[in-house]
Design an enzyme around this catalytic site. Structure first.
Site, short mmCIF file in Angstrom:
data_model
loop_
_atom_site.label_atom_id
_atom_site.label_comp_id
_atom_site.label_asym_id
_atom_site.label_seq_id
_atom_site.Cartn_x
_atom_site.Cartn_y
_atom_site.Cartn_z
N GLU A 313 -2.51 0.72 -3.37
CA GLU A 313 -2.74 1.95 -4.13
C GLU A 313 -2.07 3.13 -3.44
OE1 GLU A 313 -7.09 1.62 -6.25
OE2 GLU A 313 -7.06 2.18 -4.13
N CYS A 314 -1.18 3.80 -4.12
CA CYS A 314 -0.54 5.03 -3.66
C CYS A 314 0.11 4.83 -2.29
CB CYS A 314 -1.55 6.17 -3.65
SG CYS A 314 -0.77 7.81 -3.63
N GLY A 315 -0.56 5.15 -1.20
CA GLY A 315 0.01 4.88 0.11
C GLY A 315 0.32 3.41 0.30
#
Length: 436
Positions: A313-315
Site C-alpha cells: 500500500e502506497c509506500g
C-alpha cells in the site's frame, strides 16, 4: 469505556497538542487512556501512542461504517477514550469529526485558538454549537479548551464570555516545547520528535480532568460478529522506519487469522519464511539508499516472481517498483516486482477518501467488489504500457486518475490504504489459504 471527542475549529488550531495534554492529564490523575483519531491519519496516532503507551485507534465512518467504527472503538483498552478530531469539526464530506462523534454519540470538546481573542473565542464556540442545532446534526458541543491562551485576565475574559451550556475545560498555554515540526504527509512521527515532557506536563496541569471525566460517556455497542476463522498461514509484515503506516486493527485482523512475523526491509538480510507479505505505507523515500541495498527486497523480488502473494500500500507500492526518484533527483533501484517507476514531488498528488471497484479477482477483492480506502501521497507512478490494473477508481485519484492496483505475478500494489473493516484483508488472507 467512556469517551469524548477533542475537535478543532480548523486545522492548525492545536488539536494534537490539546489531545496529548489531555492524555497526560488523565494519566497523571490515575486514569488509563485509550487514544483514538478521527479520520485515516497515521501520524497523529504515533504521538498519542508515545504519551499513552498504547496504540491509537482509527475511527473513520467512510473506511469502517458506523458498526465498524463502534467495533474498532470497543477493541480499545482503557478507562477513557480520547478521540482527536480531523481538520475542523464539520470539515470532510466522507467522514468528518462530527460524523464520527454522531456515530459514537460522544460529546465534543472544541479546541479554539485564543491567541488573539477573548469574547470572540466564546462567540466562535457558540457558533459551532448553534450550527449543529440549525442543521439538525446530532453533535453535542459541550465546551472548549482555549489553545495558546495566557492566564490571568486573558483566561478570565474567555471564561466569563462563555454562555450557559458551554463549559470551560482549561487552556493550553503558548510554549515552544509544544510545537511539533512537520514535513510532507504531516507532522514528524511521535518517536522522531516527541513533545517536550516538561512543557506537556505544564499544559496538562491547566486542564480540568474532573470535568472532562464527568463529560465522557459510553457509545452504543455494536452487534457481535462471528469469531474469525484461522487460516494456518504465516504473513510477513514490513515494520521499520520506512514502513510505519499500518492501522492497529489491520495487524490485529492479520493476527486473528494467521501467524504474523515482522521484518525490517531496511535492515534484514532476508525475507522471513512466509505464505504472504504485507508492505504498509510509510516513508520509503527517506530510506531509499537502505532499501536499494536491501537483501530483503532482493529476496522479496525472487519470492514474488515465484508466485508468493505480496500486497503493498502506497509506500509498499513504491518499494515494489522498479525505481524510486527522490524530490532531489536521485534515482534508486527498488524491488523491481511491479512495472512502475516512482517519482517524489514537492506537493501532494492525491488526498481523498476513495472507492475502488475490482475489475478482476485480486488479492483484496473479487471482481465487481467495491472497497473503500484513503489516499495521501507526494509521489507519482509511471506505469508500463502493458501493465495490468486491478481496480477502476470510482472516487479519488488512484495511480493515473482512473485506475489503481498494479498487478504482476501474485503481487498487488495500490496507492490506496484500506482498513480491516473493509474486508480487504480477509480476502487477502483467504487468497493465502488458496495457495498450494
Amino acid at each position: 469505556m467512556n469517551g469524548l471527542v477533542v475537535a478543532g475549529t480548523a486545522s492548525g488550531v492545536g488539536k494534537t497538542v490539546a489531545t496529548l495534554a489531555a492524555i497526560r492529564a488523565f494519566e497523571d490523575a490515575g486514569h488509563s487512556v485509550q487514544p483514538a483519531k478521527a479520520g485515516p491519519d497515521f501520524i497523529d496516532p504515533s504521538h498519542h501512542a508515545a504519551i499513552a503507551g498504547r496504540p491509537s485507534r482509527t475511527l473513520d465512518v467512510w473506511l469502517e461504517g458506523v458498526a465498524g467504527t463502534r467495533r474498532n472503538y470497543y477493541r480499545g483498552d482503557g478507562e477513557v477514550c480520547l478521540v482527536e478530531g480531523v481538520m475542523g469539526l464539520y470539515d470532510g464530506d466522507a467522514s468528518s469529526t462530527a460524523t464520527v462523534a454522531e456515530a459514537l454519540d460522544l460529546p465534543v470538546v472544541l479546541v479554539v485558538d485564543a491567541s488573539a481573542g477573548m469574547e470572540s473565542v466564546a462567540a466562535t464556540a457558540l457558533g459551532f454549537r448553534s450550527y449543529a442545532e440549525r442543521t439538525g446534526r446530532d453533535v453535542d458541543v459541550a465546551g472548549i479548551i482555549a489553545a495558546r491562551a495566557h492566564g490571568g485576565r486573558h483566561e478570565r475574559g474567555i471564561r466569563e464570555a462563555l454562555p450557559d451550556g458551554l463549559a470551560y475545560f482549561g487552556r493550553i498555554p503558548p510554549a515552544e516545547g509544544l510545537e511539533i515540526p512537520d514535513r510532507h504527509l504531516g507532522l514528524h512521527m511521535g518517536a522522531e520528535h516527541p513533545v517536550d515532557e516538561d512543557a506537556l506536563a505544564d499544559a496538562a496541569a491547566h486542564l480540568d480532568v474532573g470535568a472532562l471525566a464527568a463529560l465522557a460517556r459510553e457509545p452504543p455497542r455494536p452487534d457481535p460478529r462471528e469469531p474469525p476463522s484461522r487460516t494456518g498461514r504465516r504473513v510477513a509484515v514490513a515494520r521499520d522506519d520506512a514502513f510505519r503506516f499500518s492501522y492497529p486493527a489491520t495487524v490485529e485482523r492479520l493476527r486473528d487469522r494467521a501467524e504474523v512475523v515482522t521484518f525490517a526491509p531496511t535492515a534484514d538480510a532476508e525475507l522471513p519464511d512466509c505464505d504472504g507479505v504485507y508492505l504498509p505505507g510509510g516513508y520509503p523515500e527517506l530510506h531509499a539508499d537502505a532499501l536499494a541495498a536491501s537483501p530483503a527486497l532482493r529476496s522479496l523480488h525472487d519470492r514474488a516472481a515465484e508466485g508468493l502473494p505480496v500486497y503493498g500500500e502506497c509506500g509498499g507500492l513504491m518499494a515494489l517498483a522498479e525505481s524510486l526518484t527522490t524530490a532531489g533527483g536521485d534515482t534508486h533501484g527498488m524491488a523491481g516486482v511491479l512495472p512502475v517507476e516512482v517519482t517524489m514531488h514537492d506537493r501532494y498528488r492525491a488526498l481523498d477518501h476513495v472507492t475502488l471497484e475490482a475489475t478482476t479477482d485480486t488479492l483484496t477483492a473479487a471482481r465487481g467488489d467495491r472497497i473503500r480506502g484513503h489516499e495521501f501521497h507526494y509521489s507519482s507512478a509511471d506505469v508500463a504500457r502493458d501493465a495490468s490494473f486491478a481496480f477502476d477508481v470510482r472516487r479519488g485519484t488512484g495511480i493515473d486518475g482512473e485506475h489503481d492496483g498494479v498487478t504482476e505475478y501474485a503481487t498487488l500494489g495500490t496507492y490506496s490504504h484500506v482498513h480491516a473493516e473493509s474486508g480487504a484483508f480477509d480476502d487477502f488472507l483467504d487468497s493465502l489459504d488458496n495457495q498450494p
